[in-house]
Design a protein around this motif. Structure first.
Motif, PDB file in Angstrom:
ATOM      1  N   GLY A  69      28.068  30.112  42.495  1.00 20.86           N
ATOM      2  CA  GLY A  69      29.247  29.334  42.150  1.00 20.86           C
ATOM      3  C   GLY A  69      30.549  29.819  42.728  1.00 20.86           C
ATOM      4  O   GLY A  69      31.604  29.297  42.393  1.00 20.86           O
ATOM      5  N   ASP A  70      30.493  30.823  43.586  1.00 20.96           N
ATOM      6  CA  ASP A  70      31.714  31.368  44.168  1.00 20.96           C
ATOM      7  C   ASP A  70      32.765  31.607  43.087  1.00 20.96           C
ATOM      8  O   ASP A  70      33.885  31.112  43.153  1.00 20.96           O
ATOM      9  CB  ASP A  70      32.249  30.435  45.263  1.00 20.96           C
ATOM     10  CG  ASP A  70      33.289  31.117  46.137  1.00 20.96           C
ATOM     11  OD1 ASP A  70      33.239  32.349  46.268  1.00 20.96           O
ATOM     12  OD2 ASP A  70      34.176  30.415  46.660  1.00 20.96           O
ATOM     13  N   MET A  71      32.350  32.344  42.046  1.00 18.36           N
ATOM     14  CA  MET A  71      33.260  32.637  40.945  1.00 18.36           C
ATOM     15  C   MET A  71      33.394  34.145  40.771  1.00 18.36           C
ATOM     16  O   MET A  71      32.578  34.905  41.278  1.00 18.36           O
ATOM     17  CB  MET A  71      32.796  31.962  39.655  1.00 18.36           C
ATOM     18  CG  MET A  71      31.486  32.457  39.087  1.00 18.36           C
ATOM     19  SD  MET A  71      31.020  31.635  37.541  1.00 18.36           S
ATOM     20  CE  MET A  71      30.072  30.271  38.159  1.00 18.36           C
ATOM     21  N   THR A  72      34.396  34.534  40.053  1.00 17.69           N
ATOM     22  CA  THR A  72      34.639  35.950  39.807  1.00 17.69           C
ATOM     23  C   THR A  72      33.616  36.501  38.821  1.00 17.69           C
ATOM     24  O   THR A  72      33.005  35.748  38.050  1.00 17.69           O
ATOM     25  CB  THR A  72      36.045  36.182  39.224  1.00 17.69           C
ATOM     26  OG1 THR A  72      36.109  35.570  37.920  1.00 17.69           O
ATOM     27  CG2 THR A  72      37.135  35.623  40.137  1.00 17.69           C
ATOM     28  N   ALA A  73      33.485  37.807  38.827  1.00 15.20           N
ATOM     29  CA  ALA A  73      32.592  38.469  37.871  1.00 15.20           C
ATOM     30  C   ALA A  73      33.071  38.198  36.447  1.00 15.20           C
ATOM     31  O   ALA A  73      32.261  37.933  35.557  1.00 15.20           O
ATOM     32  CB  ALA A  73      32.544  39.972  38.151  1.00 15.20           C
ATOM     33  N   ASP A  74      34.367  38.222  36.236  1.00 18.69           N
ATOM     34  CA  ASP A  74      34.922  37.989  34.912  1.00 18.69           C
ATOM     35  C   ASP A  74      34.550  36.605  34.391  1.00 18.69           C
ATOM     36  O   ASP A  74      34.092  36.459  33.256  1.00 18.69           O
ATOM     37  CB  ASP A  74      36.446  38.164  34.953  1.00 18.69           C
ATOM     38  CG  ASP A  74      37.079  38.037  33.584  1.00 18.69           C
ATOM     39  OD1 ASP A  74      36.620  38.728  32.642  1.00 18.69           O
ATOM     40  OD2 ASP A  74      38.033  37.247  33.442  1.00 18.69           O
ATOM     41  N   LEU A  75      34.723  35.574  35.211  1.00 17.77           N
ATOM     42  CA  LEU A  75      34.394  34.212  34.793  1.00 17.77           C
ATOM     43  C   LEU A  75      32.889  34.071  34.558  1.00 17.77           C
ATOM     44  O   LEU A  75      32.466  33.484  33.564  1.00 17.77           O
ATOM     45  CB  LEU A  75      34.871  33.180  35.822  1.00 17.77           C
ATOM     46  CG  LEU A  75      34.506  31.724  35.517  1.00 17.77           C
ATOM     47  CD1 LEU A  75      35.042  31.285  34.160  1.00 17.77           C
ATOM     48  CD2 LEU A  75      35.019  30.816  36.627  1.00 17.77           C
ATOM     49  N   ALA A  76      32.073  34.601  35.449  1.00 15.52           N
ATOM     50  CA  ALA A  76      30.620  34.506  35.298  1.00 15.52           C
ATOM     51  C   ALA A  76      30.158  35.170  34.003  1.00 15.52           C
ATOM     52  O   ALA A  76      29.312  34.621  33.285  1.00 15.52           O
ATOM     53  CB  ALA A  76      29.913  35.130  36.497  1.00 15.52           C
ATOM     54  N   ASN A  77      30.706  36.324  33.687  1.00 14.06           N
ATOM     55  CA  ASN A  77      30.330  37.028  32.462  1.00 14.06           C
ATOM     56  C   ASN A  77      30.741  36.236  31.220  1.00 14.06           C
ATOM     57  O   ASN A  77      29.959  36.069  30.289  1.00 14.06           O
ATOM     58  CB  ASN A  77      30.937  38.430  32.429  1.00 14.06           C
ATOM     59  CG  ASN A  77      30.383  39.315  33.517  1.00 14.06           C
ATOM     60  OD1 ASN A  77      29.231  39.174  33.927  1.00 14.06           O
ATOM     61  ND2 ASN A  77      31.194  40.230  34.011  1.00 14.06           N
ATOM     62  N   ALA A 115      32.609  27.002  39.534  1.00 14.95           N
ATOM     63  CA  ALA A 115      33.603  27.744  38.753  1.00 14.95           C
ATOM     64  C   ALA A 115      34.263  26.831  37.725  1.00 14.95           C
ATOM     65  O   ALA A 115      34.532  27.249  36.595  1.00 14.95           O
ATOM     66  CB  ALA A 115      34.648  28.376  39.672  1.00 14.95           C
ATOM     67  N   ASP A 116      34.498  25.568  38.094  1.00 17.41           N
ATOM     68  CA  ASP A 116      35.084  24.614  37.143  1.00 17.41           C
ATOM     69  C   ASP A 116      34.096  24.286  36.026  1.00 17.41           C
ATOM     70  O   ASP A 116      34.478  24.166  34.864  1.00 17.41           O
ATOM     71  CB  ASP A 116      35.522  23.334  37.854  1.00 17.41           C
ATOM     72  CG  ASP A 116      36.738  23.551  38.739  1.00 17.41           C
ATOM     73  OD1 ASP A 116      37.574  24.421  38.412  1.00 17.41           O
ATOM     74  OD2 ASP A 116      36.859  22.844  39.755  1.00 17.41           O
ATOM     75  N   MET A 117      32.831  24.133  36.379  1.00 16.15           N
ATOM     76  CA  MET A 117      31.802  23.886  35.360  1.00 16.15           C
ATOM     77  C   MET A 117      31.737  25.082  34.398  1.00 16.15           C
ATOM     78  O   MET A 117      31.664  24.896  33.180  1.00 16.15           O
ATOM     79  CB  MET A 117      30.432  23.675  36.008  1.00 16.15           C
ATOM     80  CG  MET A 117      30.291  22.440  36.861  1.00 16.15           C
ATOM     81  SD  MET A 117      30.160  20.905  35.951  1.00 16.15           S
ATOM     82  CE  MET A 117      28.542  21.062  35.226  1.00 16.15           C
ATOM     83  N   ALA A 118      31.770  26.269  34.944  1.00 16.05           N
ATOM     84  CA  ALA A 118      31.691  27.474  34.124  1.00 16.05           C
ATOM     85  C   ALA A 118      32.899  27.593  33.201  1.00 16.05           C
ATOM     86  O   ALA A 118      32.756  27.910  32.012  1.00 16.05           O
ATOM     87  CB  ALA A 118      31.589  28.710  35.021  1.00 16.05           C
ATOM     88  N   GLU A 119      34.069  27.323  33.741  1.00 13.86           N
ATOM     89  CA  GLU A 119      35.282  27.433  32.931  1.00 13.86           C
ATOM     90  C   GLU A 119      35.280  26.399  31.805  1.00 13.86           C
ATOM     91  O   GLU A 119      35.599  26.715  30.658  1.00 13.86           O
ATOM     92  CB  GLU A 119      36.514  27.262  33.821  1.00 13.86           C
ATOM     93  CG  GLU A 119      37.799  27.617  33.139  1.00 13.86           C
ATOM     94  CD  GLU A 119      38.978  27.688  34.082  1.00 13.86           C
ATOM     95  OE1 GLU A 119      40.042  28.122  33.625  1.00 13.86           O
ATOM     96  OE2 GLU A 119      38.851  27.298  35.268  1.00 13.86           O
ATOM     97  N   ALA A 120      34.906  25.164  32.111  1.00 16.22           N
ATOM     98  CA  ALA A 120      34.850  24.114  31.093  1.00 16.22           C
ATOM     99  C   ALA A 120      33.810  24.444  30.030  1.00 16.22           C
ATOM    100  O   ALA A 120      34.035  24.226  28.831  1.00 16.22           O
ATOM    101  CB  ALA A 120      34.559  22.767  31.741  1.00 16.22           C
ATOM    102  N   THR A 121      32.672  24.977  30.451  1.00 12.53           N
ATOM    103  CA  THR A 121      31.617  25.353  29.509  1.00 12.53           C
ATOM    104  C   THR A 121      32.103  26.470  28.593  1.00 12.53           C
ATOM    105  O   THR A 121      31.847  26.441  27.386  1.00 12.53           O
ATOM    106  CB  THR A 121      30.345  25.793  30.264  1.00 12.53           C
ATOM    107  OG1 THR A 121      29.909  24.710  31.096  1.00 12.53           O
ATOM    108  CG2 THR A 121      29.224  26.182  29.313  1.00 12.53           C
ATOM    109  N   THR A 122      32.809  27.417  29.149  1.00 14.33           N
ATOM    110  CA  THR A 122      33.345  28.529  28.364  1.00 14.33           C
ATOM    111  C   THR A 122      34.326  28.020  27.305  1.00 14.33           C
ATOM    112  O   THR A 122      34.311  28.472  26.167  1.00 14.33           O
ATOM    113  CB  THR A 122      34.029  29.555  29.288  1.00 14.33           C
ATOM    114  OG1 THR A 122      33.064  30.023  30.234  1.00 14.33           O
ATOM    115  CG2 THR A 122      34.586  30.734  28.520  1.00 14.33           C
TER     116      THR A 122
END
Length: 174
Positions: A69-77, A115-122
């Motif tokens: 997802g080309d996202m940061t470690a912080d966002l992925a965690n 990254a947007d999917m991950a952020e919205a899910t979070t």
């Protein structure tokens, strides 16, 4: 060394030799997905802080998410821990991988960033789960929001959360 010291504080059951092996293993795990050893170790650190007994597996899934997802470690965690908590997966890696694969499929077939999917899910995943919205349905919802309005994960997660809050208000007023 700093991250390994922090991991030892979060998980005091690890021996010195286990911590050394963890550090050595981090290079292999990180490079497997094209990430740095520190990205893998950050995953272990966050998973250990969250109380996971399978922190290594959570961390490997995190570097996979970062790579896919080309996202940061912080966002992925945050994404993995929030998804796991919302849907009560109890750290089951196969279920977290299913979510990651499903959301990655959406991003590959639509103009949506992982990254947007991950952020919205979070942001809104816990409310979706509270309303018994299945993760695949929720993923379709946030994917559609992002593909349609291009506002980003924070905005779409906040919109989804507001939607669920309004549902709650309608249900409460009856």
């Amino acid at each position: 060394n700093t991250i390994i010291t922090e991991i030892s504080k979060a998980n005091d059951k690890l021996t010195k030799s286990e911590l050394t092996a963890l550090g050595n293993n981090a290079f292999e795990k990180g490079s497997k997905y094209g990430k740095r050893a520190s990205d893998f170790l950050a995953g272990i650190q966050e998973a250990s802080r969250a109380g996971y007994t399978n922190a290594n597996e959570i961390a490997e899934t995190s570097v996979l998410a970062q790579s896919a997802g080309d996202m940061t470690a912080d966002l992925a965690n945050k994404y993995l821990i929030a998804t796991d908590a919302a849907y009560k997966y109890k750290g089951e890696i196969s279920k977290l991988n299913e979510v990651l694969d499903g959301q990655n499929y959406i991003t590959n077939h639509n103009s949506v960033a992982m990254a947007d999917m991950a952020e919205a899910t979070t942001i809104a995943g816990s409310m979706a789960a509270e309303y018994r919205v299945k993760i695949d349905e929720f993923s379709a919802m946030i994917g559609t929001l992002e593909a349609t309005n291009k506002l980003g994960g924070n905005e779409n997660g906040t919109a989804a959360k507001a939607f669920f809050t309004n549902l709650q208000n309608v249900n409460s007023s009856k």
